[in-house]
Enzyme design. Structure first.
Site, PDB file in Angstrom:
ATOM      1  N   ASN A   5      13.386 -34.390 -33.156  1.00  0.00           N
ATOM      2  CA  ASN A   5      12.668 -34.124 -34.404  1.00  0.00           C
ATOM      3  C   ASN A   5      12.869 -32.701 -34.924  1.00  0.00           C
ATOM      4  O   ASN A   5      12.745 -32.456 -36.118  1.00  0.00           O
ATOM      5  CB  ASN A   5      11.176 -34.459 -34.270  1.00  0.00           C
ATOM      6  N   ALA A  53      18.852 -34.382 -27.576  1.00  0.00           N
ATOM      7  CA  ALA A  53      18.502 -35.789 -27.739  1.00  0.00           C
ATOM      8  C   ALA A  53      19.725 -36.577 -28.190  1.00  0.00           C
ATOM      9  O   ALA A  53      20.559 -36.083 -28.949  1.00  0.00           O
ATOM     10  CB  ALA A  53      17.387 -35.933 -28.769  1.00  0.00           C
ATOM     11  N   GLU A 108       6.369 -28.869 -23.251  1.00  0.00           N
ATOM     12  CA  GLU A 108       5.583 -29.121 -24.453  1.00  0.00           C
ATOM     13  C   GLU A 108       5.657 -30.614 -24.685  1.00  0.00           C
ATOM     14  O   GLU A 108       6.702 -31.159 -25.047  1.00  0.00           O
ATOM     15  CB  GLU A 108       6.160 -28.334 -25.628  1.00  0.00           C
ATOM     16  N   CYS A 164       5.336 -32.809 -33.287  1.00  0.00           N
ATOM     17  CA  CYS A 164       4.410 -32.808 -32.144  1.00  0.00           C
ATOM     18  C   CYS A 164       3.018 -32.334 -32.539  1.00  0.00           C
ATOM     19  O   CYS A 164       2.027 -32.740 -31.939  1.00  0.00           O
ATOM     20  CB  CYS A 164       4.935 -31.899 -31.029  1.00  0.00           C
ATOM     21  N   GLU A 194       5.589 -21.139 -25.474  1.00  0.00           N
ATOM     22  CA  GLU A 194       6.866 -20.779 -26.072  1.00  0.00           C
ATOM     23  C   GLU A 194       6.615 -19.913 -27.288  1.00  0.00           C
ATOM     24  O   GLU A 194       5.568 -19.984 -27.914  1.00  0.00           O
ATOM     25  CB  GLU A 194       7.653 -22.025 -26.462  1.00  0.00           C
TER      26      GLU A 194
END
Length: 509
Positions: free
Chosen positions: A179, A204, A280, A314, A487
């Site tokens: 994403n 990914a 995360e 997220c 992060e």
């Protein structure tokens, strides 16, 4: 292995799916459109390849080397060999190279954004925003590289001196989602390289082209061979490649962004060799609107938070909790804003704000949540239907209850389920009932309430009267099952450092 650059005809997508036809093509300069793995400064092919698809059309835009566990092992070995040289670079030398990488991302932002749009479906304006965001981490950590300080600690003995040194942990496996295919890499790799670590990135399977473009620019920036490696692979190869990256004894740390379920599996694999981890993981963000809120500002924040990347972030708002006194006004204004501002289409079209979901499975999940809610009494005020392929109409649901699927599970799509509440305590109980806790948002103009709710929400990031949180300066991460570590910010580098205690004794002072 040559990229397949497509130019094809596809219906212009709107909420009504008009009949006009448009051409969509990925037109990117050859050096940035890489399709092989990148290991030890070389572009390496694999025995087979896999397709990268435009999620808006389902058509192939490139074929990429399908790296396997042997390739992953070679990348780890290359990173380990490079680590012994890279950690000897001065902080200023690492800083200069990261800054050069930042400059190159900025210079090539349009083409990098087009790659993101075609492999992830993200609207071009948002893709340009992601490149700016991705570049900001390289800039930030180029500056933080020169501010990694240890300590001199007062000793209880006169003949001793105590030093605390900060040193890089070593080789880091970086596993990233689709994403944010550029920013999730630079947020991790920028910190790792600033600290003196070397990296192996597994992007990914849906979005490997962005990672490979970053590798091309890293090479142009002068990042030494083996410091930044990219091992793309298909879904079929992902488990075996991931196992190497999480179990190889030469890997000192794993940094992962993705689902909570996958994160738990990686944690188990990391346990055997006691690797450092930062993760995360999934979110289920509450978006709370109190009676004291500025409703117009709350609607603006809801639009920004919910519909960015078609709801596929997220930190995306997932459950909308609205107090009874402003419930009707908020719902009416939000519906009007959706009508006026949201345009579904191919991400390369200038007017598009809502692209496709990443694949058919993602669309199926959203449709399932809508069907479940309606079957249990929720009402659809906007959208509610699947449009074409992996496109889902932006949807507004009211009369939603906490036991419905959309209120219990992360959506990752353009769905707004609105739950009515009466008391602050009720909203907090609903918000904190989730097992995860990444982000949370609320709108209020009551200063006392702002302090109470900010401290009571069980999340790692809180947006108060603000729907967009992300910035390189902020500490990003969750609590509960949303992750481990932080992060970005000054704390991001600490995830890649060990503290070594040095005691100097026998001094004659």
């Amino acid at each position: 292995m040559a990229a397949v650059v497509t130019s094809h005809v596809f219906p212009r997508l709107t909420t009504a799916f008009g009949a006009s036809r448009r051409h969509f093509s990925l037109d990117v300069k050859a050096p940035l459109l890489r399709t092989c793995g990148y290991v030890h400064g070389r572009w390496v092919s694999a025995p087979s390849d896999f397709p990268v698809l435009d999620p808006a059309t389902g058509l192939e835009i490139a074929r990429v080397s399908d790296c396997g566990p042997d390739d992953a092992k070679r990348a780890v070995d290359a990173a380990y060999a490079a680590f012994h040289e890279w950690k000897q670079y001065t902080a200023k030398e690492r800083s200069v190279l990261l800054r050069k990488w930042f400059d190159l991302l900025t210079l090539n932002k349009e083409e990098l954004a087009r790659i993101i749009t075609f492999e992830s479906g993200k609207p071009l304006k948002e893709a340009l925003g992601e490149i700016a965001y991705a570049a900001s981490f390289l800039e930030w950590f180029s500056e933080e590289a020169r501010r990694i300080y240890g300590d001199v600690v007062a000793s209880p003995m006169k003949d001793r001196r105590i030093l605390l040194l900060k040193q890089p942990v070593g080789v880091t496996s970086i596993i990233t989602p689709w994403n944010f295919p550029s920013a999730m890499i630079t947020r991790k790799v920028g910190a790792a390289l600033a600290a003196g670590c070397t990296t192996v990135v597994k992007p990914a399977e849906d979005t490997p082209l962005s990672a490979l473009a970053l590798a091309e620019l890293a090479e142009q920036a002068g990042i030494p061979a083996g410091v930044f490696n990219v091992v793309p692979c298909s879904r079929k190869m992902a488990a075996s490649v991931g196992q190497v990256l999480c179990t190889d004894p030469l890997v000192a740390k794993i940094s992962f962004t993705g689902s909570t379920a996958t994160g738990k599996m990686l944690l188990k694999m990391a346990a055997d060799t006691v690797k450092r981890v930062s993760m995360e993981l999934g979110g289920h963000a509450p978006f709370i609107v109190f009676d004291s809120a500025d409703v117009d500002r709350a609607v603006e924040g809801a639009m920004a938070s919910k519909f960015r990347n078609s709801g596929q972030t997220c930190v995306c708002s997932n459950r909308f909790l609205v107090q009874s006194g402003v419930y009707e006004r908020f719902v009416a204004k939000l519906g009007a804003a959706m009508d006026a501002q949201l345009h579904v289409g191919h991400g390369s079209e200038a007017e598009t704000t809502q692209g496709p979901l990443i694949n058919a499975r993602a669309a199926d999940k959203v449709v399932q949540q809508i069907s479940d809610a309606v079957s249990h009494g929720a009402k659809v005020l906007r959208g509610g239907q699947r449009l074409h392929g992996s496109f889902v109409a932006p949807t507004l649901l009211v009369d939603v209850t906490a036991d419905m699927l959309c209120a219990r599970e992360e959506t990752f799509g353009p769905l707004v389920p609105v739950i009515r509440f009466d008391r602050e305590e009720e909203a907090l109980a609903l918000a904190n009932a989730a097992k995860v806790g990444l982000a949370g948002y609320f709108y209020s103009q009551d200063v006392s309430q702002i302090w109470r709710v900010s401290e009571a929400l069980e999340v790692g990031l809180v947006g108060v009267n603000e729907g967009l949180l992300s910035t390189a300066e902020g500490a990003f991460g969750g609590v509960k099952e949303s992750g481990i570590g932080r992060e970005g910010s000054k704390y991001g580098v600490d995830e890649y450092l060990e503290v070594k205690y040095v005691c100097m004794g026998g001094l004659r002072l």
